[in-house]
Design a protein around this motif. Structure first.
Motif, PDB file in Angstrom:
ATOM      1  N   GLY A 193      -2.598   4.081 -17.137  1.00 58.02           N
ATOM      2  CA  GLY A 193      -3.466   2.924 -17.299  1.00 58.02           C
ATOM      3  C   GLY A 193      -3.836   2.293 -15.981  1.00 58.02           C
ATOM      4  N   ASP A 194      -4.604   1.231 -16.110  1.00 54.27           N
ATOM      5  CA  ASP A 194      -5.102   0.492 -14.954  1.00 54.27           C
ATOM      6  C   ASP A 194      -4.156  -0.638 -14.597  1.00 54.27           C
ATOM      7  N   LEU A 195      -3.833  -0.710 -13.323  1.00 51.11           N
ATOM      8  CA  LEU A 195      -3.056  -1.808 -12.776  1.00 51.11           C
ATOM      9  C   LEU A 195      -4.035  -2.666 -11.980  1.00 51.11           C
TER      10      LEU A 195
ATOM     11  N   GLY B 150       0.809  -1.219   0.000  1.00 58.03           N
ATOM     12  CA  GLY B 150       0.000   0.000   0.000  1.00 58.03           C
ATOM     13  C   GLY B 150       0.837   1.260   0.000  1.00 58.03           C
ATOM     14  N   ASP B 151       1.914   1.277   0.791  1.00 62.21           N
ATOM     15  CA  ASP B 151       2.780   2.457   0.838  1.00 62.21           C
ATOM     16  C   ASP B 151       3.467   2.693  -0.504  1.00 62.21           C
ATOM     17  N   TYR B 152       3.930   1.624  -1.122  1.00 53.71           N
ATOM     18  CA  TYR B 152       4.591   1.755  -2.425  1.00 53.71           C
ATOM     19  C   TYR B 152       3.613   2.295  -3.471  1.00 53.71           C
ATOM     20  N   LEU B 153       2.405   1.753  -3.507  1.00 51.94           N
ATOM     21  CA  LEU B 153       1.422   2.231  -4.481  1.00 51.94           C
ATOM     22  C   LEU B 153       1.017   3.676  -4.205  1.00 51.94           C
ATOM     23  N   ALA B 154       0.965   4.068  -2.946  1.00 49.93           N
ATOM     24  CA  ALA B 154       0.655   5.464  -2.617  1.00 49.93           C
ATOM     25  C   ALA B 154       1.737   6.391  -3.153  1.00 49.93           C
ATOM     26  N   LEU B 155       2.989   5.988  -3.003  1.00 53.43           N
ATOM     27  CA  LEU B 155       4.101   6.779  -3.540  1.00 53.43           C
ATOM     28  C   LEU B 155       4.028   6.880  -5.057  1.00 53.43           C
ATOM     29  N   GLU B 156       3.777   5.774  -5.716  1.00 55.12           N
ATOM     30  CA  GLU B 156       3.686   5.776  -7.173  1.00 55.12           C
ATOM     31  C   GLU B 156       2.479   6.576  -7.659  1.00 55.12           C
ATOM     32  N   SER B 157       1.411   6.595  -6.877  1.00 56.79           N
ATOM     33  CA  SER B 157       0.239   7.396  -7.227  1.00 56.79           C
ATOM     34  C   SER B 157       0.569   8.878  -7.201  1.00 56.79           C
ATOM     35  N   VAL B 158       1.431   9.295  -6.281  1.00 51.70           N
ATOM     36  CA  VAL B 158       1.869  10.686  -6.239  1.00 51.70           C
ATOM     37  C   VAL B 158       2.705  10.995  -7.480  1.00 51.70           C
TER      38      VAL B 158
ATOM     39  N   ALA C 182       5.312  -4.048 -13.541  1.00 47.78           N
ATOM     40  CA  ALA C 182       4.128  -3.631 -14.287  1.00 47.78           C
ATOM     41  C   ALA C 182       4.080  -2.115 -14.463  1.00 47.78           C
ATOM     42  N   LEU C 183       4.466  -1.381 -13.437  1.00 45.19           N
ATOM     43  CA  LEU C 183       4.466   0.076 -13.540  1.00 45.19           C
ATOM     44  C   LEU C 183       5.560   0.564 -14.483  1.00 45.19           C
ATOM     45  N   LYS C 184       6.754   0.028 -14.319  1.00 45.03           N
ATOM     46  CA  LYS C 184       7.904   0.472 -15.114  1.00 45.03           C
ATOM     47  C   LYS C 184       7.718   0.174 -16.602  1.00 45.03           C
ATOM     48  N   HIS C 185       7.256  -1.023 -16.918  1.00 41.54           N
ATOM     49  CA  HIS C 185       7.184  -1.450 -18.311  1.00 41.54           C
ATOM     50  C   HIS C 185       5.807  -1.282 -18.929  1.00 41.54           C
ATOM     51  N   GLY C 186       4.827  -0.921 -18.128  1.00 39.40           N
ATOM     52  CA  GLY C 186       3.470  -0.760 -18.633  1.00 39.40           C
ATOM     53  C   GLY C 186       2.936   0.638 -18.428  1.00 39.40           C
ATOM     54  N   VAL C 187       2.405   0.905 -17.259  1.00 40.13           N
ATOM     55  CA  VAL C 187       1.694   2.154 -16.973  1.00 40.13           C
ATOM     56  C   VAL C 187       2.555   3.390 -17.213  1.00 40.13           C
ATOM     57  N   ALA C 188       3.768   3.422 -16.693  1.00 39.76           N
ATOM     58  CA  ALA C 188       4.613   4.622 -16.767  1.00 39.76           C
ATOM     59  C   ALA C 188       5.013   4.974 -18.198  1.00 39.76           C
ATOM     60  N   LYS C 189       5.049   4.004 -19.086  1.00 41.76           N
ATOM     61  CA  LYS C 189       5.458   4.266 -20.473  1.00 41.76           C
ATOM     62  C   LYS C 189       4.356   4.898 -21.318  1.00 41.76           C
TER      63      LYS C 189
ATOM     64  N   ASP D 132      -2.930  11.045 -11.856  1.00 33.49           N
ATOM     65  CA  ASP D 132      -4.125  10.368 -12.365  1.00 33.49           C
ATOM     66  C   ASP D 132      -3.821   9.385 -13.489  1.00 33.49           C
ATOM     67  N   ARG D 133      -2.546   9.232 -13.834  1.00 31.46           N
ATOM     68  CA  ARG D 133      -2.160   8.247 -14.859  1.00 31.46           C
ATOM     69  C   ARG D 133      -2.176   6.823 -14.314  1.00 31.46           C
ATOM     70  N   LEU D 134      -2.205   6.672 -12.987  1.00 29.32           N
ATOM     71  CA  LEU D 134      -2.221   5.349 -12.370  1.00 29.32           C
ATOM     72  C   LEU D 134      -3.569   5.121 -11.691  1.00 29.32           C
ATOM     73  N   ARG D 135      -4.208   4.071 -12.123  1.00 28.82           N
ATOM     74  CA  ARG D 135      -5.463   3.649 -11.511  1.00 28.82           C
ATOM     75  C   ARG D 135      -5.274   2.198 -11.063  1.00 28.82           C
ATOM     76  N   VAL D 136      -5.433   1.958  -9.774  1.00 34.96           N
ATOM     77  CA  VAL D 136      -5.188   0.630  -9.205  1.00 34.96           C
ATOM     78  C   VAL D 136      -6.510  -0.018  -8.831  1.00 34.96           C
ATOM     79  N   GLN D 137      -6.646  -1.269  -9.228  1.00 33.87           N
ATOM     80  CA  GLN D 137      -7.819  -2.059  -8.878  1.00 33.87           C
ATOM     81  C   GLN D 137      -7.351  -3.329  -8.175  1.00 33.87           C
ATOM     82  N   PHE D 138      -8.040  -3.681  -7.111  1.00 36.55           N
ATOM     83  CA  PHE D 138      -7.755  -4.920  -6.396  1.00 36.55           C
ATOM     84  C   PHE D 138      -8.945  -5.854  -6.562  1.00 36.55           C
ATOM     85  N   ASP D 139      -8.668  -7.094  -6.866  1.00 30.70           N
ATOM     86  CA  ASP D 139      -9.685  -8.134  -6.942  1.00 30.70           C
ATOM     87  C   ASP D 139      -9.124  -9.327  -6.167  1.00 30.70           C
ATOM     88  N   ILE D 140      -9.252  -9.261  -4.853  1.00 35.06           N
ATOM     89  CA  ILE D 140      -8.635 -10.263  -3.978  1.00 35.06           C
ATOM     90  C   ILE D 140      -9.726 -10.962  -3.177  1.00 35.06           C
TER      91      ILE D 140
END
Length: 126
Positions: free
Chosen positions: A55-57, A2-10, A43-50, A14-22
């Motif tokens: 996009g949606d993670l 959660g902390d890592y995703l919060a940092l990446e969201s900053v 996934a962030l480095k090679h997908g969303v950030a490029k 709005d380019r990062l949208r995270v969905q959990f299906d657990i």
């Protein structure tokens, strides 16, 4: 995670949208430390950030008979690794799975309709 995703969201705003299906029971199964973070970083480095629009993670976890299946899915397509790519993160995940579970665990990467899915099967101990 959660902390890592919060940092990446900053960083990605709005380019990062995270969905959990657990599944609730799947969320109670222990997994190796830093294993999920490595897949999400990849996934962030090679997908969303490029992608200019980001996009949606999607992080998914389900229980199957005798195993936990964890998937991290991001926009993009698998491509051959370039000369600057070490693929160290994925190699480390595979090695750790092999050390912990032998040939009973696996990590697979695949294209899925404009997305890349990293699927990990972790055996459950009875």
């Amino acid at each position: 995670m959660g902390d890592y995703l919060a940092l990446e969201s900053v960083r990605l705003e709005d380019r990062l949208r995270v969905q959990f299906d657990i599944e609730p029971e799947a969320g109670k199964v222990p997994i190796p430390p830093m294993f999920l973070q490595t897949l999400v970083e990849n996934a962030l480095k090679h997908g969303v950030a490029k992608l200019p629009a980001g996009g949606d993670l999607l992080i998914r976890a389900v229980l199957k008979p005798g195993a936990l299946v964890v998937e991290v899915e991001n926009p993009g397509q698998l491509a051959e690794a370039g000369p600057e790519s070490t693929q160290l993160g994925l190699a480390n995940v595979r090695q750790r799975l092999r050390i912990l579970y032998g040939d009973r665990a696996s990590l697979q990467l695949q294209n899925r309709d404009g997305r890349v899915a990293a699927t990990v099967l972790i055996p459950r101990v009875a």
